[in-house]
Design an enzyme around this catalytic site. Structure first.
Site, mmCIF file in Angstrom:
data_model
loop_
_atom_site.group_PDB
_atom_site.id
_atom_site.type_symbol
_atom_site.label_atom_id
_atom_site.label_comp_id
_atom_site.label_asym_id
_atom_site.label_seq_id
_atom_site.Cartn_x
_atom_site.Cartn_y
_atom_site.Cartn_z
ATOM 1 N N SER A 107 0.635 -1.607 -0.018
ATOM 2 C CA SER A 107 -0.432 0.285 -0.149
ATOM 3 C C SER A 107 1.214 0.922 -0.369
ATOM 4 C CB SER A 107 -1.085 -0.158 1.054
ATOM 5 O OG SER A 107 0.040 -0.081 2.824
ATOM 6 N N HIS A 154 1.527 12.180 -0.384
ATOM 7 C CA HIS A 154 1.830 13.770 -0.329
ATOM 8 C C HIS A 154 2.095 14.493 -0.861
ATOM 9 C CE1 HIS A 154 -1.774 12.635 1.154
ATOM 10 N NE2 HIS A 154 -1.468 11.520 2.626
ATOM 11 N N HIS A 183 -3.324 7.369 -4.458
ATOM 12 C CA HIS A 183 -3.061 5.874 -3.355
ATOM 13 C C HIS A 183 -3.083 4.363 -4.202
ATOM 14 C CE1 HIS A 183 -6.096 3.170 -1.667
ATOM 15 N NE2 HIS A 183 -5.309 2.710 -1.240
ATOM 16 N N ASN A 201 -2.972 -0.106 -3.854
ATOM 17 C CA ASN A 201 -3.009 -0.048 -2.516
ATOM 18 C C ASN A 201 -3.285 -1.709 -3.293
ATOM 19 O OD1 ASN A 201 -5.200 -3.084 -0.943
ATOM 20 N ND2 ASN A 201 -3.427 -1.674 0.786
ATOM 21 N N ARG A 250 -3.749 -6.507 -2.266
ATOM 22 C CA ARG A 250 -3.493 -7.518 -1.224
ATOM 23 C C ARG A 250 -4.225 -8.406 -2.247
ATOM 24 N NH1 ARG A 250 -7.581 -3.224 -1.048
ATOM 25 N NH2 ARG A 250 -9.494 -4.180 -0.758
ATOM 26 N N HIS A 306 -6.551 7.750 -15.755
ATOM 27 C CA HIS A 306 -7.439 6.786 -15.996
ATOM 28 C C HIS A 306 -7.541 6.164 -17.188
ATOM 29 C CE1 HIS A 306 -10.673 7.461 -13.225
ATOM 30 N NE2 HIS A 306 -10.717 8.398 -12.742
ATOM 31 N N HIS A 322 -20.976 11.157 4.788
ATOM 32 C CA HIS A 322 -21.226 12.256 5.920
ATOM 33 C C HIS A 322 -20.648 13.263 4.827
ATOM 34 C CE1 HIS A 322 -16.267 11.620 6.143
ATOM 35 N NE2 HIS A 322 -16.701 12.644 6.929
#
Length: 289
Positions: free
Chosen positions: A82, A86, A96, A98, A100, A130, A160
């Protein structure tokens, strides 16, 4: 997974020119361990964390069993790489990655992906990122990219806040089938990361910026923190399996700020991020041929 970490580490050091990754080897009391590599205060990257882990245990945590109840009662093995970068310049997007692999008795699956989080949007950058991932997907199955692009848009969504984290990319989880074919697919996606991201870094990291752009970058980094601590499956898995907290939180930005009831000024580049780039769309089709 380790070779992916090695390749990305060496290329990022070359791009940064000043920063160097510090490696931290660790062991997990319940079984397994990993190697965390972190670069801080570089010329291009304010913080870059790349982690490899290989852990095993007697039982999977609730966050996994909710999705794969048939794995209950079986010992598990998990390995993955991962990464979160920044950048220092607000015109360079955070990224980002990752990938697995899980195994629990007779049950196994692959998961992962890569996504881009700009602070100031450029259609050229989103389209290139993309299109590169789409090419990696299309080499294995033309149905992969539209399926995993949609999954990414849905997964990296702050419920949220009712907004996406960025312009997305690809995301997949609990993928099974022909082991060799899916492994080859995950490998292709991992290898596509550098050509998807580094041209963006090269285009943007020398652009001039001032306090306004820096403050907006720090404000938007807050969304990254919120997602990782509230919604991210990897973070939740790590916390539920007594993972190494320094490695789990290595993805956090070094500096961040929150503002109460922030609203961007109409007609600004900050407003454009919300109005254009935080709206899921077919970015790959906008790439230059």
């Amino acid at each position: 997974m380790q070779s992916l970490q090695d390749n990305i580490t060496s290329r990022l050091e070359a791009v940064d020119g000043e920063g160097r990754f510090v490696e931290d080897l660790w062991e997990r009391e319940e079984g397994g361990g990993g190697r965390s590599r972190i670069l801080t205060e570089g010329r291009v990257f304010e913080r870059a964390g790349i982690g490899f882990s290989e852990v095993h245990g007697s039982h999977l945590p609730p966050s996994i069993l909710q999705q794969r109840p048939e794995a209950e009662g079986h010992p598990f093995y998990v390995t993955g790489t991962s990464m979160v970068l920044h950048p220092r310049n607000p015109y360079v997007p955070t990224v980002h990655l990752n990938y697995r692999y899980f195994e629990a008795g007779p049950v196994w699956w692959f998961g992962g992906g890569a996504d881009l989080t700009p602070y100031y949007g450029f259609v050229e950058d989103a389209a290139h990122f993309h299109a590169t991932l789409k090419a990696a997907c299309d080499a294995h199955d033309p149905e992969y990219y539209p399926r995993f692009k949609k999954w990414c848009d849905e997964y990296f969504y702050l419920k949220h806040r009712q907004e996406p984290r960025g312009v997305g990319g690809i995301f997949f989880d609990y993928v099974q089938g022909d082991w060799e074919k899916i492994f080859a697919f995950a490998q292709s996606c991992g290898n596509a990361f550098l050509p998807a991201y580094l041209p963006i870094v090269e285009r943007r990291h020398t652009l001039p910026y001032a306090e306004r752009e820096r403050n907006f970058q720090l404000y938007r980094r807050g969304r990254y923190v919120e997602f990782n601590l509230v919604w991210d499956r990897g973070t939740i898995f790590g916390l539920q399996t007594n993972g190494r907290i320094e490695s789990i939180l290595m993805s956090m930005p070094p500096l961040v700020r929150w503002e109460y009831n922030y609203r961007p000024e109409p007609g600004t580049a900050e407003a454009e991020l919300y109005e254009v780039f935080l709206v899921p769309q077919d970015w790959a089709s906008q790439a230059k041929r």
